[in-house]
Design a protein around this motif. Structure first.
Motif, PDB file in Angstrom:
ATOM      1  N   ALA A 106       0.767  -1.256   0.050  1.00  0.00           N
ATOM      2  CA  ALA A 106       0.064   0.009   0.132  1.00  0.00           C
ATOM      3  C   ALA A 106       0.798   1.137   0.109  1.00  0.00           C
ATOM      4  CB  ALA A 106      -0.913  -0.028   1.365  1.00  0.00           C
ATOM      5  N   GLY A 107       2.026   1.256   0.648  1.00  0.00           N
ATOM      6  CA  GLY A 107       3.044   2.558   0.567  1.00  0.00           C
ATOM      7  C   GLY A 107       2.954   2.966  -0.880  1.00  0.00           C
ATOM      8  N   ALA A 114       0.601   5.485  -1.387  1.00  0.00           N
ATOM      9  CA  ALA A 114       0.065   6.377  -0.346  1.00  0.00           C
ATOM     10  C   ALA A 114       0.110   7.893  -1.002  1.00  0.00           C
ATOM     11  CB  ALA A 114       1.056   6.263   0.740  1.00  0.00           C
ATOM     12  N   GLU A 115       1.303   8.172  -1.967  1.00  0.00           N
ATOM     13  CA  GLU A 115       1.668   9.438  -2.180  1.00  0.00           C
ATOM     14  C   GLU A 115       0.553   9.718  -3.507  1.00  0.00           C
ATOM     15  OE1 GLU A 115       5.693   8.426  -1.987  1.00  0.00           O
ATOM     16  OE2 GLU A 115       6.067  10.348  -2.285  1.00  0.00           O
ATOM     17  N   ARG A 159      -1.784   0.138   7.856  1.00  0.00           N
ATOM     18  CA  ARG A 159      -1.422   0.118   9.278  1.00  0.00           C
ATOM     19  C   ARG A 159      -0.690   1.372   9.647  1.00  0.00           C
ATOM     20  NH1 ARG A 159      -1.335  -4.434   6.528  1.00  0.00           N
ATOM     21  NH2 ARG A 159      -2.578  -6.213   7.511  1.00  0.00           N
ATOM     22  N   TRP A 208      -7.277   0.098   8.705  1.00  0.00           N
ATOM     23  CA  TRP A 208      -7.579  -0.796   9.508  1.00  0.00           C
ATOM     24  C   TRP A 208      -7.870  -0.338  10.931  1.00  0.00           C
ATOM     25  CZ3 TRP A 208      -9.925  -3.405   6.858  1.00  0.00           C
ATOM     26  CH2 TRP A 208      -9.222  -4.268   5.801  1.00  0.00           C
ATOM     27  N   GLN A 234       0.551  -6.898  -3.804  1.00  0.00           N
ATOM     28  CA  GLN A 234      -0.433  -7.066  -2.713  1.00  0.00           C
ATOM     29  C   GLN A 234      -1.602  -6.195  -2.893  1.00  0.00           C
ATOM     30  OE1 GLN A 234       1.460  -7.905   1.310  1.00  0.00           O
ATOM     31  NE2 GLN A 234       2.834  -6.522   0.324  1.00  0.00           N
ATOM     32  N   PHE A 249      -8.750 -12.178   4.129  1.00  0.00           N
ATOM     33  CA  PHE A 249      -8.006 -12.873   5.279  1.00  0.00           C
ATOM     34  C   PHE A 249      -8.614 -14.264   5.398  1.00  0.00           C
ATOM     35  CE2 PHE A 249      -5.156  -9.798   6.637  1.00  0.00           C
ATOM     36  CZ  PHE A 249      -5.337  -8.676   6.367  1.00  0.00           C
ATOM     37  N   SER A 291       4.514  -3.406   4.879  1.00  0.00           N
ATOM     38  CA  SER A 291       5.117  -3.401   6.083  1.00  0.00           C
ATOM     39  C   SER A 291       5.648  -5.041   6.567  1.00  0.00           C
ATOM     40  CB  SER A 291       3.833  -3.136   7.242  1.00  0.00           C
ATOM     41  OG  SER A 291       2.848  -4.188   7.051  1.00  0.00           O
ATOM     42  N   ALA A 292       5.156  -5.842   5.663  1.00  0.00           N
ATOM     43  CA  ALA A 292       5.880  -7.124   5.649  1.00  0.00           C
ATOM     44  C   ALA A 292       5.283  -7.765   6.923  1.00  0.00           C
ATOM     45  CB  ALA A 292       7.153  -7.410   5.605  1.00  0.00           C
ATOM     46  N   PRO A 351      10.229   4.247   4.113  1.00  0.00           N
ATOM     47  CA  PRO A 351      10.766   5.280   4.940  1.00  0.00           C
ATOM     48  C   PRO A 351      11.061   4.701   6.393  1.00  0.00           C
ATOM     49  CG  PRO A 351       8.214   5.647   4.332  1.00  0.00           C
ATOM     50  CD  PRO A 351       8.839   4.654   3.561  1.00  0.00           C
ATOM     51  N   GLY A 363      13.180   6.194   2.128  1.00  0.00           N
ATOM     52  CA  GLY A 363      12.591   7.257   1.868  1.00  0.00           C
ATOM     53  C   GLY A 363      11.311   7.095   1.012  1.00  0.00           C
ATOM     54  N   LEU A 364      10.671   7.979   0.631  1.00  0.00           N
ATOM     55  CA  LEU A 364       9.373   8.016   0.050  1.00  0.00           C
ATOM     56  C   LEU A 364       9.545   7.355  -1.453  1.00  0.00           C
ATOM     57  CD1 LEU A 364       8.077  11.299   0.807  1.00  0.00           C
ATOM     58  CD2 LEU A 364       7.549   9.315   2.206  1.00  0.00           C
ATOM     59  N   ALA A 365       8.469   6.366  -1.875  1.00  0.00           N
ATOM     60  CA  ALA A 365       8.826   5.881  -2.955  1.00  0.00           C
ATOM     61  C   ALA A 365       8.899   6.749  -4.128  1.00  0.00           C
ATOM     62  CB  ALA A 365       7.397   4.785  -3.252  1.00  0.00           C
TER      63      ALA A 365
HETATM   64  N1  APR Z   1       6.468   5.494   0.170  1.00  0.00           N
HETATM   65  C1  APR Z   1       7.226   4.066   0.508  1.00  0.00           C
HETATM   66  N2  APR Z   1       6.521   3.449   1.602  1.00  0.00           N
HETATM   67  C2  APR Z   1       5.519   3.894   2.546  1.00  0.00           C
HETATM   68  C3  APR Z   1       5.256   5.325   2.167  1.00  0.00           C
HETATM   69  C4  APR Z   1       5.651   5.932   0.852  1.00  0.00           C
HETATM   70  N3  APR Z   1       5.243   7.176   0.585  1.00  0.00           N
HETATM   71  N4  APR Z   1       3.849   5.653   2.953  1.00  0.00           N
HETATM   72  C5  APR Z   1       3.925   4.523   3.536  1.00  0.00           C
HETATM   73  N5  APR Z   1       4.890   3.685   3.352  1.00  0.00           N
HETATM   74  C6  APR Z   1       5.131   2.201   3.831  1.00  0.00           C
HETATM   75  C7  APR Z   1       4.628   2.006   5.543  1.00  0.00           C
HETATM   76  O1  APR Z   1       5.994   2.565   6.031  1.00  0.00           O
HETATM   77  C8  APR Z   1       4.332   0.518   5.715  1.00  0.00           C
HETATM   78  O2  APR Z   1       5.616  -0.122   6.124  1.00  0.00           O
HETATM   79  O3  APR Z   1       4.001   1.477   3.426  1.00  0.00           O
HETATM   80  C9  APR Z   1       3.695   0.309   4.253  1.00  0.00           C
HETATM   81  C10 APR Z   1       2.409   0.022   4.367  1.00  0.00           C
HETATM   82  O4  APR Z   1       2.040  -1.354   5.163  1.00  0.00           O
HETATM   83  P1  APR Z   1       0.442  -1.658   5.287  1.00  0.00           P
HETATM   84  O5  APR Z   1      -0.291  -0.443   5.595  1.00  0.00           O
HETATM   85  O6  APR Z   1       0.512  -2.664   6.348  1.00  0.00           O
HETATM   86  O7  APR Z   1       0.372  -2.136   3.750  1.00  0.00           O
HETATM   87  P2  APR Z   1       0.715  -3.480   3.166  1.00  0.00           P
HETATM   88  O8  APR Z   1       2.110  -3.883   3.889  1.00  0.00           O
HETATM   89  O9  APR Z   1       0.511  -3.529   1.924  1.00  0.00           O
HETATM   90  O10 APR Z   1      -0.254  -4.640   3.710  1.00  0.00           O
HETATM   91  C11 APR Z   1      -0.342  -5.863   3.369  1.00  0.00           C
HETATM   92  O11 APR Z   1      -2.300  -6.466   4.443  1.00  0.00           O
HETATM   93  O12 APR Z   1      -4.495  -5.745   5.247  1.00  0.00           O
HETATM   94  C12 APR Z   1      -3.810  -6.643   4.164  1.00  0.00           C
HETATM   95  O13 APR Z   1      -4.696  -7.091   2.057  1.00  0.00           O
HETATM   96  C13 APR Z   1      -3.933  -6.011   2.779  1.00  0.00           C
HETATM   97  O14 APR Z   1      -2.425  -5.956   1.075  1.00  0.00           O
HETATM   98  C14 APR Z   1      -2.597  -5.599   2.152  1.00  0.00           C
HETATM   99  C15 APR Z   1      -1.766  -6.469   3.119  1.00  0.00           C
END
Ligand code: APR
Length: 229
Positions: A9-10, A13-14, A21, A27, A88, A149, A175-176, A199, A214-216
């Motif tokens: 998801a990160g 985000a931008e 999370r 969530w 993902q 899930f 976030s792995a 980041p 850093g940011l993506a």
């Molecule tokens: N650039 C890079 N990374 C970023 C940015 C950014 N601008 N902004 C946030 N992040 C990072 C955060 O630091 C975090 O580690 O993106 C990560 C987002 O983590 P989650 O919100 O847990 O998303 P994700 O890892 O994709 O979740 C995995 O969980 O709920 C399920 O199915 C859902 O596919 C999802 C899976």
């Protein structure tokens, strides 16, 4: 050099799509159990449809960002081996940026799956009790083609085959914390190099040789330039 990229998801985000999370993430707004499990869907299908209908509608308001475009460029211009992008994410930003060697392991907001015939179809509009399956015509039997899930992720055979033959694994914006994607970095051959773009340090940060903190939109174009140089 065979490349596998994993995004979370990160990377979106931008572009304005909330992560799951981070502070204020999805969530923290809705209960995962209620909207992202088969049990939640069985208990209250309207609530689940409304959750995904809102996220699908939001896709009309956002655009791919520089990180999505950089990965599409890397796929187009990479000549030193194979390239596969595993996401993902259920948004369509990689697709709209032009990525084609792309596997959505958690499904896609813009597809609907029929509970009557099992087929899945491109779907742009809200899914309602009146929605008819484009395949079999059954009404009110469509669900989001999103992996909840407790359900099996999609394309795992192709993903595992690519990881087994991978030389460079790049994880971006995840976030792995959700398996099996969280464990991909540990499925790599010994020769493979891992780079994490985030980041923050993810739960798997220690398994990566390198962290680009850093940011993506900053780090991914820079990394692609390095790889294509
Ligand atoms: N650039 C890079 N990374 C970023 C940015 C950014 N601008 N902004 C946030 N992040 C990072 C955060 O630091 C975090 O580690 O993106 C990560 C987002 O983590 P989650 O919100 O847990 O998303 P994700 O890892 O994709 O979740 C995995 O969980 O709920 C399920 O199915 C859902 O596919 C999802 C899976």
């Amino acid at each position: 050099m065979n490349i596998v990229v994993l995004t979370g998801a990160g990377i979106s985000a931008e572009s304005g799509l909330a992560t799951f999370r981070d502070l204020g993430g999805i969530w923290s707004q809705v209960k995962l159990e209620e909207v992202a499990t088969p049990e939640g869907f069985a208990a209250d299908p309207e609530r689940v449809q409304a959750f995904y209908n809102a996220r699908r509608a939001q896709l009309r308001e956002v655009e791919p960002n520089a990180a999505h475009h950089a990965l599409a460029r890397l796929e187009r211009e990479w000549r030193k081996g194979s390239f596969l992008l595993v996401t993902q994410n259920v948004d369509d930003l990689h697709d709209r940026a032009g990525s084609q060697a792309l596997l959505h392991m958690h499904g896609e907001l813009r597809r609907a799956r029929c509970l009557a015939c099992g087929t899945d179809h491109r779907w742009e509009d809200p899914i309602t009790a009146e929605s008819a399956c484009p395949g079999c015509g059954a009404r009110g039997r469509l669900r989001p083609h999103v992996v909840w899930f407790g359900e099996m992720p999609l394309h795992m055979e192709r993903i595992e085959a690519a990881l087994a033959n991978c030389d460079l694994f790049i994880a971006i914006g995840t976030s792995a914390q959700v398996w099996p994607a969280a464990g991909f970095v540990r499925m790599l051959p010994r020769r493979a190099r891992g780079i994490e773009v985030n980041p923050e340090r993810s739960a798997m940060a220690s398994s990566f040789a390198e962290g680009r903190r850093g940011l993506a939109t900053q780090e991914v174009p820079r990394l692609v330039e390095e790889l294509l140089a």
